[in-house]
Design a protein around this motif. Structure first.
Motif, mmCIF file in Angstrom:
data_model
loop_
_atom_site.group_PDB
_atom_site.id
_atom_site.type_symbol
_atom_site.label_atom_id
_atom_site.label_comp_id
_atom_site.label_asym_id
_atom_site.label_seq_id
_atom_site.Cartn_x
_atom_site.Cartn_y
_atom_site.Cartn_z
ATOM 1 N N GLY A 1 0.711 -1.292 -0.017
ATOM 2 C CA GLY A 1 -0.093 -0.006 0.102
ATOM 3 C C GLY A 1 0.957 1.292 0.163
ATOM 4 N N TYR A 2 2.038 1.223 0.600
ATOM 5 C CA TYR A 2 2.987 2.365 0.663
ATOM 6 C C TYR A 2 4.530 1.971 1.155
ATOM 7 C CZ TYR A 2 2.127 2.135 5.592
ATOM 8 O OH TYR A 2 2.386 1.719 7.099
ATOM 9 N N ASN A 3 5.249 2.792 0.603
ATOM 10 C CA ASN A 3 6.544 2.416 0.836
ATOM 11 C C ASN A 3 6.988 3.258 2.191
ATOM 12 O OD1 ASN A 3 9.378 2.464 1.216
ATOM 13 N ND2 ASN A 3 9.934 3.522 -0.888
ATOM 14 N N HIS A 4 7.079 2.356 3.335
ATOM 15 C CA HIS A 4 7.317 3.022 4.719
ATOM 16 C C HIS A 4 8.603 3.487 4.827
ATOM 17 C CE1 HIS A 4 8.686 -1.316 4.185
ATOM 18 N NE2 HIS A 4 9.735 -0.876 4.956
ATOM 19 N N ALA A 5 9.551 3.160 4.092
ATOM 20 C CA ALA A 5 10.949 3.923 4.001
ATOM 21 C C ALA A 5 10.579 5.515 3.567
ATOM 22 C CB ALA A 5 11.969 3.558 3.077
ATOM 23 N N GLN A 6 9.932 5.549 2.686
ATOM 24 C CA GLN A 6 9.349 6.945 1.967
ATOM 25 C C GLN A 6 8.667 7.800 3.050
ATOM 26 O OE1 GLN A 6 7.243 6.964 -1.848
ATOM 27 N NE2 GLN A 6 6.159 8.745 -0.856
ATOM 28 N N LEU A 7 8.034 7.254 3.828
ATOM 29 C CA LEU A 7 7.285 7.883 4.979
ATOM 30 C C LEU A 7 8.210 8.463 5.870
ATOM 31 C CD1 LEU A 7 4.135 8.135 5.420
ATOM 32 C CD2 LEU A 7 4.300 6.129 6.842
ATOM 33 N N ILE A 8 9.197 7.381 6.242
ATOM 34 C CA ILE A 8 10.298 8.055 7.297
ATOM 35 C C ILE A 8 10.999 9.294 6.930
ATOM 36 C CG2 ILE A 8 12.200 7.226 8.561
ATOM 37 C CD1 ILE A 8 10.865 4.330 8.241
ATOM 38 N N ALA A 9 11.432 8.996 5.360
ATOM 39 C CA ALA A 9 12.098 10.006 4.747
ATOM 40 C C ALA A 9 11.556 11.285 4.622
ATOM 41 C CB ALA A 9 12.452 9.577 3.308
ATOM 42 N N ARG A 10 10.288 11.400 4.364
ATOM 43 C CA ARG A 10 9.361 12.518 4.355
ATOM 44 C C ARG A 10 9.218 13.032 5.892
ATOM 45 N NH1 ARG A 10 6.668 13.689 0.030
ATOM 46 N NH2 ARG A 10 6.125 11.828 -1.453
ATOM 47 N N CYS A 11 9.112 12.317 6.860
ATOM 48 C CA CYS A 11 8.985 12.992 8.170
ATOM 49 C C CYS A 11 10.321 13.465 8.852
ATOM 50 C CB CYS A 11 8.685 11.874 9.185
ATOM 51 S SG CYS A 11 6.897 11.122 8.878
ATOM 52 N N VAL A 12 11.378 12.950 8.303
ATOM 53 C CA VAL A 12 12.837 13.206 8.344
ATOM 54 C C VAL A 12 13.208 14.956 7.948
ATOM 55 C CG1 VAL A 12 15.366 13.056 8.390
ATOM 56 C CG2 VAL A 12 13.964 11.155 9.039
ATOM 57 N N ALA A 13 12.641 14.740 6.490
ATOM 58 C CA ALA A 13 12.776 15.875 5.641
ATOM 59 C C ALA A 13 12.047 17.236 6.144
ATOM 60 C CB ALA A 13 12.247 15.688 4.149
ATOM 61 N N LYS A 14 10.796 16.856 6.678
ATOM 62 C CA LYS A 14 9.896 17.963 7.387
ATOM 63 C C LYS A 14 10.647 18.339 8.521
ATOM 64 C CE LYS A 14 5.044 18.403 8.652
ATOM 65 N NZ LYS A 14 4.898 18.437 10.237
ATOM 66 N N GLU A 15 11.105 17.487 9.346
ATOM 67 C CA GLU A 15 11.859 17.847 10.788
ATOM 68 C C GLU A 15 12.888 18.805 10.538
ATOM 69 O OE1 GLU A 15 9.310 17.247 13.055
ATOM 70 O OE2 GLU A 15 11.112 17.721 14.127
ATOM 71 N N LEU A 16 13.905 18.457 9.456
ATOM 72 C CA LEU A 16 14.718 19.197 9.010
ATOM 73 C C LEU A 16 14.622 20.321 8.212
ATOM 74 C CD1 LEU A 16 17.317 16.250 8.531
ATOM 75 C CD2 LEU A 16 16.951 17.478 10.604
ATOM 76 N N ASP A 17 13.626 20.473 7.444
ATOM 77 C CA ASP A 17 13.204 21.371 6.594
ATOM 78 C C ASP A 17 14.141 21.309 5.509
ATOM 79 O OD1 ASP A 17 11.777 23.720 5.744
ATOM 80 O OD2 ASP A 17 12.929 25.108 6.739
ATOM 81 N N LYS A 18 14.329 20.209 4.880
ATOM 82 C CA LYS A 18 15.209 19.816 3.639
ATOM 83 C C LYS A 18 14.224 19.366 2.650
ATOM 84 C CE LYS A 18 19.013 20.748 5.965
ATOM 85 N NZ LYS A 18 19.815 21.705 5.545
ATOM 86 N N PRO A 19 14.599 19.453 1.393
ATOM 87 C CA PRO A 19 14.026 18.935 0.205
ATOM 88 C C PRO A 19 13.848 17.313 0.272
ATOM 89 C CG PRO A 19 15.778 19.781 -0.784
ATOM 90 C CD PRO A 19 15.860 20.232 0.999
ATOM 91 N N PHE A 20 12.835 16.638 0.151
ATOM 92 C CA PHE A 20 12.668 15.316 0.057
ATOM 93 C C PHE A 20 12.653 14.867 -1.613
ATOM 94 C CE2 PHE A 20 9.702 11.584 -0.546
ATOM 95 C CZ PHE A 20 10.715 10.589 -0.222
ATOM 96 N N TYR A 21 13.539 14.048 -2.264
ATOM 97 C CA TYR A 21 13.450 13.608 -3.478
ATOM 98 C C TYR A 21 13.049 12.350 -3.644
ATOM 99 C CZ TYR A 21 16.437 17.720 -4.393
ATOM 100 O OH TYR A 21 16.905 19.250 -4.384
ATOM 101 N N ASN A 22 11.898 12.147 -3.750
ATOM 102 C CA ASN A 22 11.309 10.665 -3.970
ATOM 103 C C ASN A 22 11.880 9.998 -5.389
ATOM 104 O OD1 ASN A 22 9.741 8.491 -3.244
ATOM 105 N ND2 ASN A 22 8.137 9.178 -4.561
ATOM 106 N N ASP A 23 12.316 10.769 -6.374
ATOM 107 C CA ASP A 23 12.821 10.031 -7.487
ATOM 108 C C ASP A 23 14.144 10.108 -7.754
ATOM 109 O OD1 ASP A 23 13.097 12.794 -7.656
ATOM 110 O OD2 ASP A 23 11.862 13.131 -9.471
#
Ligand SMILES: [Zn+2]
Ligand SMILES: [Zn+2]
Length: 233
Positions: A128-150
């Motif tokens: 249903g989703y990539n859990h590693a991506q979810l973690i990365a999005r949360c980390v990026a949000k915390e650090l205020d850095k861009p998240f590159y999914n691609d």
């Protein structure tokens, strides 16, 4: 009450908020119960390879591993919930903790972007989703850095034509991952690469090797948990 909190409050009415460690009902503003939080075992590992005992540093393709907890007990249960029960609380909780950790270590200051270990389309459909991506999005949000999914792509998702090109480019790295969006120039950049569990390091190494071949100067392998040997062994 801001919009985000209002949404969480409304979600709580329709989808009860549960602790990812024990399943206990939580109020809408909590991510994990206090008892489970206390049972998460902090890591006592090498600050470079993130292992106990030390892994072979010369084989590491990333510059440093940053992990939060031992992959055992409550942490293992919460990661299982994250992977199979659709409970995203633990990803948000760990995203915040990893963010704090990376800031304390001075890593976030140098980081340019956050990415994650990609998942094959087949697996993603099943989960249903990539859990590693979810973690990365949360980390990026915390650090205020861009998240590159691609930034990276799983080789199962490549067309035959791209697969051949990628195989050539990857050379020594495992063939499971390849560069994704070629418009992303990461030359000389510092990248934070996220996954859930760090076991042998083969996956993180393969992704890090790929990022380095794409020009990244430094890669930090960041995960929630690391497998370690008992201290008595
Ligand atoms: Zn709990
Ligand atoms: Zn080490």
């Amino acid at each position: 009450m801001d919009l985000c909190k209002l949404r969480m409050y409304l979600t709580d009415i329709f989808l009860p908020n549960r602790c990812p460690g024990c399943g206990k009902l939580l109020t809408w503003d909590k991510l994990m119960c206090g008892s489970c939080r206390k049972k998460l075992v902090s890591l006592d590992v090498c600050p470079i390879c993130g292992k106990r005992p030390c892994a072979d540093h010369s084989a590491l393709k990333f510059d440093r591993a940053v992990c939060l907890y031992e992959y055992s007990g409550k942490c293992r249960e919460a990661i299982y919930a994250l992977k199979y029960s659709g409970g995203i609380n633990f990803a948000i909780y760990c995203g915040k903790e990893l963010g704090k950790n990376l800031e304390e270590q001075g890593i976030s200051r140098d980081a340019d972007a956050v990415c994650c270990v990609p998942m094959s389309r087949k697996k993603r459909r099943r989960r249903g989703y990539n859990h590693a991506q979810l973690i990365a999005r949360c980390v990026a949000k915390e650090l205020d850095k861009p998240f590159y999914n691609d930034l990276l792509v799983h080789s199962d998702n490549l067309t035959e034509h791209h697969r051949l090109n990628a195989a050539k480019r990857l050379e020594n790295a495992e063939k499971s991952f390849a560069p994704g969006n070629k418009q992303r120039d990461i030359s000389g950049r510092t990248i934070i690469l996220c996954d859930d569990i760090y076991t042998t390091g083969a996956t993180l190494n393969a992704c890090a090797a790929c990022l380095k071949q794409m020009g990244a100067q430094r890669v930090y392998a960041v995960s929630i948990a690391s497998t370690v040997q008992d201290k008595d062994n």
